[in-house]
Design a protein around this motif. Structure first.
Motif, short mmCIF file in Angstrom:
data_model
loop_
_atom_site.label_atom_id
_atom_site.label_comp_id
_atom_site.label_asym_id
_atom_site.label_seq_id
_atom_site.Cartn_x
_atom_site.Cartn_y
_atom_site.Cartn_z
N GLN A 58 -28.14 -11.50 -42.98
CA GLN A 58 -28.78 -11.23 -41.69
C GLN A 58 -28.42 -12.35 -40.72
OE1 GLN A 58 -32.76 -11.69 -40.44
NE2 GLN A 58 -33.50 -12.72 -42.29
N CYS A 59 -28.74 -12.13 -39.43
CA CYS A 59 -28.49 -13.18 -38.45
C CYS A 59 -29.77 -13.43 -37.66
CB CYS A 59 -27.34 -12.80 -37.52
SG CYS A 59 -27.38 -11.15 -36.85
N GLY A 60 -29.84 -14.59 -37.03
CA GLY A 60 -30.99 -14.94 -36.21
C GLY A 60 -30.61 -16.04 -35.24
N GLU A 98 -31.53 -4.88 -40.26
CA GLU A 98 -31.81 -5.10 -38.85
C GLU A 98 -31.53 -3.87 -37.97
OE1 GLU A 98 -31.06 -9.74 -38.31
OE2 GLU A 98 -29.30 -8.75 -39.16
N ASP A 153 -36.44 -12.13 -38.30
CA ASP A 153 -35.85 -12.88 -39.42
C ASP A 153 -36.74 -12.87 -40.65
OD1 ASP A 153 -33.96 -13.43 -37.55
OD2 ASP A 153 -34.51 -15.53 -37.26
#
Ligand code: CA
Length: 516
Positions: free
Chosen positions: A280-282, A314, A412
């Motif tokens: 994932q990204c944040g 997401e 997140d």
């Protein structure tokens, strides 16, 4: 200073400024174009004149429409763009793209803890599950005591964590959607890193009773072991508890029994196919989609090639690229499941009268991301190029190898919590603006999108994907670096910075149902 701008797709009419301090007005680019304004790092420059109402194109697709004429060399700031409407969920291309043939990768292994249900842990942790927030303070006290007075007697056990959350009571437990937080909590307790040693602390009067949380048959990991056939519950309201310390002692006695068994676990060599990776990204910026996420995408393809499980998630960050995803689905059934998850989320947002534009943050915009369309294009790249062979609903447990879309919010903490419930044993997190994110239950490898962030946060970022724009490493190089680091971290040979500093965020359950 050599001006550095990055254009992703031949069709793009904007490029992103890569230089650390941006570029001043008057700078002449390689192409001969002269900048009309100062343009900050990660922000977009118009490569040609763009007429009012015509498309601003990045990643080869319209990320917005110009609200007025934009001349070549100008800063294409967020305020100059009108966001395109969301792609309809009807008439999508279904399984039209055949993933390019990728030969299997063999011979890669890591040292992990095998579980009786076939899963493999990367850490050996005692988790204390709680049915309700009311018991959190007591459990926290007990966990501290176990760590300081007991844990050293069990050298093979890495840690003790309380599974704290805000669910369990004061909620409409039979409402539509309540099954999501309940199964999430259940499946987290069964995460491979906890070795099947489930122990529960309950208050007594809460709505989420222990038997509802962990119904008979749900604890399957150590079935051959007679001690764990019955759910092990410490109930604080039981008559036997006289005073606070008697509650603490009950929890500690129960914990000893599980620590004993966890301490017998030994790492053994297992194939890399036992990795269950959540990506994932944040705190994203315009470099997320240029450096870190493409490197993660390359690594995702490597994981698929070794036969591992890898999840990307997401929903609001892939919604605008739904046609790219349905076209990569391995079958019409997988595509339809993906559409159903998107539809569910569209309805969920609509109930509160917001749309997908609720996603982007002030930091995203400062980082050059104009809107969710641009953010989504950079986010989807994490999924690599393989066929999407599975779709998982929020809170469900992943039961297959290959590339799966695990539907989660982009938050997140909620995304991490749901991927944990899916059974992830390793987490990869990319960030451009910078976040110290970590989880107590699984190692989190953090990838910085820019060298400047990696330099300033040198003891928080595990990998610097900024080398890609610096020109000192390719996307493939960083992808392989990440892959090898995964095997080292999974084996316990290497700790991530989040583990080193013991920083971790709270688990946050996704509860779309009402509270009471
Ligand atoms: Ca996120």
């Amino acid at each position: 200073m050599i001006p550095l701008t990055i254009k992703i797709n031949d069709l793009d009419n904007v490029a992103v400024v890569a230089n650390a301090n941006g570029l001043p007005a008057g700078t002449r680019l390689n192409s001969g174009l002269i900048l009309k304004q100062d343009i900050p790092q990660a922000h977009k420059v118009a490569l040609i004149d763009i007429q009012e109402n015509s498309a601003v194109i990045r990643y080869g697709i319209p990320i917005g429409y110009a609200i007025k004429n934009i001349t070549a060399g100008s800063w294409v700031s967020e305020s100059l763009l009108k966001m395109p409407d969301a792609r309809s969920l009807n008439n999508l291309p279904i399984s039209t793209v055949k993933a390019k043939e990728q030969p299997p990768l063999e011979g890669f292994t890591f040292e992990g803890y095998k579980n009786a249900d076939g899963s493999v842990g990367t850490r050996n942790i005692l988790a204390i599950t709680t049915t309700v927030q009311c018991v959190s303070g007591v459990v926290e006290h007990a966990v501290k005591k176990i760590k300081s007075e007991l844990l050293s007697n069990y050298p093979n056990v890495d840690d003790v964590v309380g599974i704290e959350h805000t669910y369990g009571c004061g909620v409409a437990i039979d409402a539509q959607g309540a099954d999501i937080p309940i199964r999430t909590l259940r499946n987290i307790s069964l995460n491979p890193n906890f070795g099947g040693e489930v122990m529960v602390v309950s208050l007594g009067c809460e709505k989420l009773q222990p038997q509802r949380l962990m119904p008979p048959g749900s604890i399957f990991i150590n079935k051959s072991d007679s001690h764990t056939e019955e759910l092990n519950v410490v109930c604080l309201q039981d008559d036997e508890h006289i005073g606070f310390m008697s509650m603490i002692n009950s929890i500690i006695e129960s914990a000893k029994n599980h620590l004993e068994k966890l301490n017998k676990r030994k790492r053994v060599t297992v194939p890399a196919s036992e990795l269950v990776v959540g990506v994932q990204c944040g705190g994203s910026d315009a470099f997320s989609g240029i450096t870190a996420n493409p490197a993660v995408g390359f690594c995702t393809d490597l994981l698929v090639r070794v036969g591992a499980s890898v999840m990307f998630s997401e929903v609001t960050e892939v919604r605008d690229g739904i046609d790219q995803l349905t076209s990569r689905a391995s079958s019409p059934d997988v595509a339809q499941k993906m559409i159903n998850e998107m539809q569910w989320y569209d309805n969920y947002l609509e109930k509160a009268k917001v749309d997908r534009s609720a996603n982007t943050t002030p930091g995203n915009k400062k980082g050059g991301l104009s809107n969710i369309v641009e953010k989504a294009m950079g986010s989807i790249i994490k999924s690599g190029t393989s066929s999407i062979t599975g779709v998982l609903s929020p809170g469900d447990k992943l039961k297959q190898k290959g590339l799966t879309f695990a539907a989660t919010p982009a938050s997140d903490f909620i995304c991490g919590t749901l991927q944990l419930a899916a059974g992830m044993n390793l987490h990869v997190f990319t960030t451009g603006r910078g976040t110290p994110y970590g989880l107590a239950a699984v190692p989190v490898i953090k990838v910085a999108t820019r060298t400047d962030l990696a330099r300033r946060w040198h003891d928080l970022m595990d990998i610097n994907a900024g080398k890609i724009t610096d020109g000192t490493a390719s996307i493939e190089d960083v992808g392989w670096e990440l892959f090898h680091m995964m095997l080292d971290v999974a084996s316990g040979r290497k700790k991530t910075y989040a583990e080193h500093w013991k920083i971790h965020n709270s688990l946050v359950l996704f509860n779309p149902a009402p509270v009471t």
